[in-house]
Design a protein around this motif. Structure first.
Motif, short mmCIF file in Angstrom:
data_model
loop_
_atom_site.label_atom_id
_atom_site.label_comp_id
_atom_site.label_asym_id
_atom_site.label_seq_id
_atom_site.Cartn_x
_atom_site.Cartn_y
_atom_site.Cartn_z
N SER B 632 74.46 41.33 65.08
CA SER B 632 73.40 42.28 65.27
C SER B 632 73.31 43.22 64.13
CB SER B 632 73.28 43.16 66.42
OG SER B 632 73.33 42.45 67.61
N GLY B 633 71.84 44.00 63.92
CA GLY B 633 72.14 44.85 62.87
C GLY B 633 70.33 45.55 62.74
N GLY B 634 70.48 46.24 61.68
CA GLY B 634 69.29 46.68 61.66
C GLY B 634 69.25 48.11 60.68
N THR B 635 68.18 48.82 60.41
CA THR B 635 68.11 50.01 59.88
C THR B 635 67.67 51.11 60.60
OG1 THR B 635 67.70 48.75 57.54
CG2 THR B 635 66.77 51.31 57.68
N HIS B 636 68.36 52.36 60.40
CA HIS B 636 67.89 53.53 60.84
C HIS B 636 67.36 54.29 60.01
CE1 HIS B 636 70.59 53.32 64.91
NE2 HIS B 636 70.08 52.36 64.60
N CYS B 637 66.16 55.14 60.44
CA CYS B 637 65.64 56.04 59.56
C CYS B 637 65.50 57.50 60.06
CB CYS B 637 64.19 55.55 58.91
SG CYS B 637 63.26 56.59 57.94
N CYS B 638 65.58 58.50 59.44
CA CYS B 638 65.70 59.87 59.87
C CYS B 638 64.99 60.68 59.02
CB CYS B 638 67.09 60.29 60.41
SG CYS B 638 67.24 61.68 60.97
N VAL B 639 64.21 61.32 59.69
CA VAL B 639 63.34 62.66 58.78
C VAL B 639 63.95 63.98 59.54
CG1 VAL B 639 61.12 63.72 58.07
CG2 VAL B 639 61.27 61.24 58.29
N VAL B 640 64.44 64.86 58.65
CA VAL B 640 64.99 66.03 59.03
C VAL B 640 64.25 67.27 58.29
CG1 VAL B 640 67.07 65.40 59.99
CG2 VAL B 640 66.81 66.27 57.36
N GLU B 641 64.29 68.39 58.97
CA GLU B 641 63.77 69.45 58.14
C GLU B 641 64.92 70.65 58.36
OE1 GLU B 641 60.40 71.77 59.06
OE2 GLU B 641 60.84 73.22 57.47
N VAL B 642 65.71 71.04 57.30
CA VAL B 642 66.68 71.71 57.09
C VAL B 642 66.39 73.31 56.90
CG1 VAL B 642 68.80 72.75 56.02
CG2 VAL B 642 68.20 69.96 56.31
N ASP B 643 66.57 74.16 57.89
CA ASP B 643 66.16 75.59 57.48
C ASP B 643 67.24 76.38 56.56
OD1 ASP B 643 65.97 78.29 57.87
OD2 ASP B 643 65.03 78.45 59.82
N PRO B 644 67.04 76.65 55.42
CA PRO B 644 67.83 77.22 54.41
C PRO B 644 68.26 78.42 54.83
CG PRO B 644 65.81 77.28 53.57
CD PRO B 644 65.68 76.62 54.73
N ASP B 645 67.97 79.33 55.77
CA ASP B 645 68.35 80.63 56.17
C ASP B 645 69.23 80.68 57.46
OD1 ASP B 645 66.48 81.85 54.25
OD2 ASP B 645 64.75 81.74 55.65
N THR B 646 69.06 79.65 58.19
CA THR B 646 69.89 79.61 59.34
C THR B 646 70.85 78.33 59.25
OG1 THR B 646 68.29 78.12 60.59
CG2 THR B 646 68.23 80.68 60.83
N GLY B 647 70.64 77.50 58.53
CA GLY B 647 71.45 76.26 58.30
C GLY B 647 70.98 75.17 59.58
N LEU B 648 70.06 75.53 60.40
CA LEU B 648 69.68 74.70 61.46
C LEU B 648 69.03 73.31 61.05
CD1 LEU B 648 68.41 76.88 64.34
CD2 LEU B 648 70.45 75.35 64.34
N VAL B 649 69.31 72.27 61.55
CA VAL B 649 68.75 70.79 61.14
C VAL B 649 67.73 70.66 62.31
CG1 VAL B 649 69.12 68.56 60.78
CG2 VAL B 649 70.71 70.27 59.85
N ARG B 650 66.67 70.29 62.10
CA ARG B 650 65.86 69.65 62.96
C ARG B 650 65.32 68.24 62.84
NH1 ARG B 650 60.55 71.10 64.91
NH2 ARG B 650 59.80 71.85 62.95
N ILE B 651 65.51 67.48 63.74
CA ILE B 651 65.30 65.97 63.42
C ILE B 651 63.73 65.79 63.79
CG2 ILE B 651 65.76 63.61 64.19
CD1 ILE B 651 68.35 64.55 64.80
#
Ligand code: FES
Ligand code: FES
Lengths: 171, 781
Positions: B632-651
């Motif tokens: 089995s196998g494959g590829t995952h792809c993710c787009v994130v936004e990082v808030d440079p002030d809070t360090g929070l990552v949003r997918i």
């Protein structure tokens, strides 16, 4: 129930309505509502996933409000109305939410299931047509380790979507 | 004559689960829901210290406490059960290591069980635990790998002569020195994967019930495999196998944790035998988080020999695994990591050194995709190579991925890569996410002070993997039988704990046999009936158990047709079984229900009407190794936004393009993928099994060990690639682990991409806001 009695040693008699039936029993002051339901009434559908109020598996409706039964003392639920997952199906008929969750493949191992069902039942009673964001928000206090939540959210949305059967998800 | 169009088959359809009606109505039966007359309750007194010698254990007060039936300390337990012999001590060391079911002379982690209290209720057992007084002589805690390798610190197991459990063991594949000599550049990185844990919503639990008159031990277990649990318990209790029966009903998740029997579970069985009464133990969340087991603490020193165009010629890898206090699974993991680290890439040379240490932390257990470090390290290195060379990570992947038409289609470590679709999955993921457009947007938004990133990870999962040449039969056994009511019973050693096997195995068997889905019962979880097999794990189900069920159903169908043909005096080729009936020209009434057919076969056999040689044993047992089904196998792809002030990552987007062969039940497959990705989201953004420098555990509640919620896990888009079918019959493949294998590197790569304007280098997997801010430099003093 007076404070002094709650602190007393020895069993305390309580009576409450559970899933529409009068039930009663003698409990220790420290017995939680969850343990009372599970051990004394045999209603083991309510699950304990943490016993400190975080996972939501033990959620029941206490006087219509979703409540973590691991954090409520049985004695303090004296005289209350309790609904558990066992009470959702009526006369052998699954509720619309239960059916929608079945159709949506909402769950995997099923341990978190009672908590989500009760929490979502409470949500739909208050807001029959929630948005996806509202559903996610309402369920954000319930933990599921298996599903990644998407199937659960879809199940809740399917329960309020127009046609009864929204069909299982597939790609 | 039988309709073979996919629309008429169960396989491939998202049929509703047979498990659900029970689970949705609160009628599941987990161990905590089971009661037996006279049942007693167990609780453990546990060590508050990570490392200490036990001087004295005083259980007097506990024995006299209300409701207490018995208390057992380590010395007493040793009389009742054999110590656990751990795998994996280094051949040169003083090992092998063994340890008591309860701690005896030493405690080796916070939560180590020191005494077992059995009482009339769990509350009374817990009360009595508090009355136990243990005198300790504290020893310096060994918390980190560096400390484990420091000879001045005390050995956790004296017989090891130190805290190195095994290694360094070096294995070399291909011409490593040549690869480094030819390289234009060497990219170096120290990559670390932190400790996570399984956290099934139902923790460990057991109900042990010894019957003195028959000498039988009946165990209700929460397990991934009843056979393995039975074997371990029999061994530890020194009982003949046939005296131990293990049954399991609903299991509330596991993800690798619940294999065999834990020390606590063995102790409860020993207690039940000593007392002649049922004993139940249900671990609480503190115990689950603190001592059930943890996974994935591994460090890697990596050197990659690369050309200027981004070709990765060779890798030198040094891996150290922290196996925690009680050695078990870790040595197996390093072997798989080593073999798998080339993944679907044409890596030409590899030198791999592995070592393991013991520390005063929870023991290392399997956790969904236990060898996942190989994908994490490889996919991170690929991105680091791209970063250093200033070419795109997509380009580097495409330059290095193996292609099916280009020999040798084989990992440098040996396994064949036949049938992989890694390249297709990567190209498709890049296409769906529209990489060029995304990158334009990314640049534009950076000017506005917004930091988006995209990450990819490509993986393969041995589910089951290629046939091992000359390998000794690694098979899964399924027994298919027809009962008198015309039900098709499919017995498997698989033990579903969320994977829906009661549904999916029925789909496969129903199609192959010609039964209606409702006529099929998948029989699991009773060692008295369960065929050979260690249980559910390693994504063995789809190809191996599915394949065994398919072949078993096919053979049984042949037997039934043969016997039916004799009875009806028709040719077997004129007959078929379809939707639970015998059909074909000449079949009386146009169709004969299975139950009726079976009773006629039975009658004919008993009255001697059948010629000798007609097999009327309506059972078929098949062993299947997964055939040619492969990866089995494959590829995952993710787009994130990082808030440079809070360090929070949003997918912002999460996409899975994968190939697990033919889907048995698409909704079940998608559920496995999404659940795995969710655990990966947790691993990167939230979860960490943290210890303080003194070895105290800091993540012992779900308020400290944070699981992702419905607000943390994004919508996960899934596309299934059409597979390369290499097996004539069985092209379903496992899908249980890929989500969790690929998600952590994918998300980390996306975050690294978002942070690239800050010059940040991501070398670890746990990236909570505080760490993101450190990487950005915003909080550096
Ligand atoms: S058991 Fe009550 S919230 Fe977890
Ligand atoms: S379905 Fe297993 S925890 Fe939710």
């Amino acid at each position: 129930m007076p404070e002094s009695e709650l602190g007393a040693r020895g069993p305390l008699p309580i009576r409450l309505e559970v899933n529409g039936e009068e039930r009663g029993g003698d409990v220790e002051a420290r017995t939680t509502l969850a343990d009372f339901l599970r051990d004394q009434l045999g209603l083991t559908g309510t699950h304990l996933g943490c016993e400190h109020g975080v996972c939501g598996a033990c959620t029941v409706l206490l006087d219509s409000l979703p409540t973590r039964s691991c954090l409520v003392l049985a004695a303090s639920a004296d005289g209350c109305r309790v609904e558990t997952v066992e009470g959702l199906a009526r006369d052998g008929q699954l509720s619309r939410l239960q059916r929608a969750m079945w159709d949506s493949h909402s769950f995997q191992c099923g341990f978190c299931t009672p908590g989500f069902l009760i929490q979502a039942t409470a949500l739909l009673a208050e807001n029959p047509t929630p948005t996806e964001a509202e559903v996610r928000h309402a369920l954000s206090g319930n933990l599921c380790r298996c599903t990644g939540y998407e199937s659960i959210v879809r199940g809740v949305l399917a329960a309020c979507a127009g046609p009864e059967r929204s069909g299982a998800e597939s790609k | 004559m039988r309709p073979r169009v996919p629309a008429e088959r169960y396989t491939g359809a998202s049929v509703r689960r047979v498990e659900d009606e029970r689970l949705l109505t609160g009628r599941g039966t987990f161990v905590a829901d089971a009661h037996l007359p006279g049942m007693l309750h167990a609780a453990f007194h546990r060590s508050p210290l990570p490392h200490a010698r036990i001087v004295a254990v005083n259980t007097e007060a506990a024995r006299r406490a209300p409701g207490v039936v018995a208390v057992f300390d380590g010395a007493e337990m040793t009389q009742m059960a054999s110590p656990v012999a751990a795998l994996g001590a280094a051949p040169g060391s003083g090992g092998p290591v063994s340890f008591g079911i309860l701690a005896m002379d030493k405690v080796r982690l916070v939560g180590d069980p020191v005494a077992l209290v059995v009482a009339e209720s769990r509350a009374l057992a817990e009360d009595a635990c508090e009355l136990i007084v243990v005198e300790y002589e504290e020893l310096a805690p060994v918390v980190t790998v560096e400390q484990a390798l420091d000879p001045s610190l005390p050995a956790i197991f004296e017989e090891l002569g130190g805290n190195r459990l095994f290694g360094p063991e070096v294995k070399v594949f291909g011409d490593v020195d040549g690869a480094f000599a030819r390289a234009d550049r060497v990219v170096r990185a120290s990559i670390h994967q932190h400790r996570h844990q399984n956290v099934p919503m139902e923790g460990r639990a057991i109900l042990a019930s010894f019957d003195a008159s028959s000498g039988q031990l009946l165990v209700r277990a929460s397990t991934q495999g009843v056979n393995t649990t039975r074997q371990m318990l029999a061994q530890q209790l020194r009982m003949p196998l046939d005296r131990v029966r293990v049954v399991a009903e609903d299991v509330g998740g596991s993800f690798g944790l619940k294999f065999g029997a834990s020390r606590e579970e063995a102790a409860c069985c020993a207690a039940s035998r000593a007392l002649g009464q049922p004993v139940r133990w249900v671990e609480d969340r503190w115990e689950n988080l603190t001592v059930s087991g943890q996974a994935r603490e591994e460090s890697f020193e990596v050197e990659a020999a690369v050309t200027a165009s981004g070709l990765i010629l060779g890798l030198r890898v040094q891996m150290v695994i922290d196996s925690g206090a009680y050695p078990g699974f870790a040595p197996l993991v390093v072997d798989i990591v080593r073999e798998m680290i080339p993944g679907p890439y044409r890596l030409g040379a590899l030198s791999f050194s592995s070592s393991g240490v013991v520390t005063n932390k929870a023991s290392y257990v399997a956790y969904r995709g236990p060898w996942a470090a190989e994908t994490f390290v490889r996919e991170r290195i690929v991105d680091l190579v791209a970063q250093e060379l200033g070419i795109s990570a997509l380009e580097v992947r495409l330059r290095n991925l193996a292609t099916r038409d280009e020999p040798p289609l084989r990992m440098v470590t040996g396994p064949s890569l036949a049938g992989i679709t890694a390249r297709e999955s990567l190209l498709r993921a890049a296409e769906i996410v529209d990489l060029a457009r995304f990158q334009e947007r990314q640049l534009r938004l950076r000017d506005e002070g917004r930091y988006l990133g995209v990450g990819f990870a490509t993986y393969i999962e041995p589910a089951p993997g290629p046939r091992q040449e000359g390998g000794e039969g690694n098979t899964e056994q399924v027994r298919v039988e027809l009962d008198r009511d015309g039900l098709l019973l499919v017995h498997t050693a698989q033990m579903p704990h969320g994977q829906s096997h009661r549904t999916t195995l029925a789909q496969v068997a129903a199609d192959e046999f010609g039964a209606r889905l409702e006529q099929v019962r998948v029989m699991v979880g009773d060692s008295q009936q369960t065929p050979e097999g260690f249980g559910t794990g390693g994504s063995r189900f789809a190809a191996m158990a599915g394949g065994a069920a398919l072949h078993g159903a096919r053979r049984l169908r042949g037997k039934v047709l043969e016997a039916a043909a004799q009875i009806l005096d028709l040719a077997p080729t004129d007959l078929d079984i379809w939707r639970g009936e015998l059909v074909g020209p000449g079949v009386p009434g146009g169709g004969l229900p299975l139950a009726e057919l079976i009773s006629r076969i039975d009658l004919a056999a008993r009255s001697g009407q059948l010629p000798p040689g007609v097999d009327v044993d309506l059972t078929a047992t098949e062993d299947f190794d997964g055939g040619e089904s492969g990866w089995s196998g494959g590829t995952h792809c993710c787009v994130v936004e990082v808030d440079p002030d809070t360090g929070l990552v949003r997918i912002l987007r999460y996409l899975v393009v994968e190939d697990c062969g033919d889907l048995i039940n698409p909704a079940v497959v998608d559920g496995q993928i999404r659940g795995g990705v969710a655990q990966g989201v947790g691993a990167v953004l939230l979860e960490r099994s943290a210890y303080d420098p003194e070895g105290q555990y800091l993540s012992a509640t779900l308020m400290d060990y944070l699981l992702p919620t419905a607000l943390d896990v994004p919508h996960i888009e899934i596309e299934h690639l059409s597979p390369v079918r290499l097996d004539p019959d069985v092209n379903f493949r496992g899908v249980g682990e890929g989500g969790m294998i690929a998600a952590p590197p994918t998300i980390c790569n996306a975050i690294a991409d978002a942070l690239s304007p800050f010059g940040a280098k991501v070398l670890e997997q746990h990236l909570p806001p505080a760490r993101i801010l450190e990487l950005i430099g915003a909080t550096s003093a």
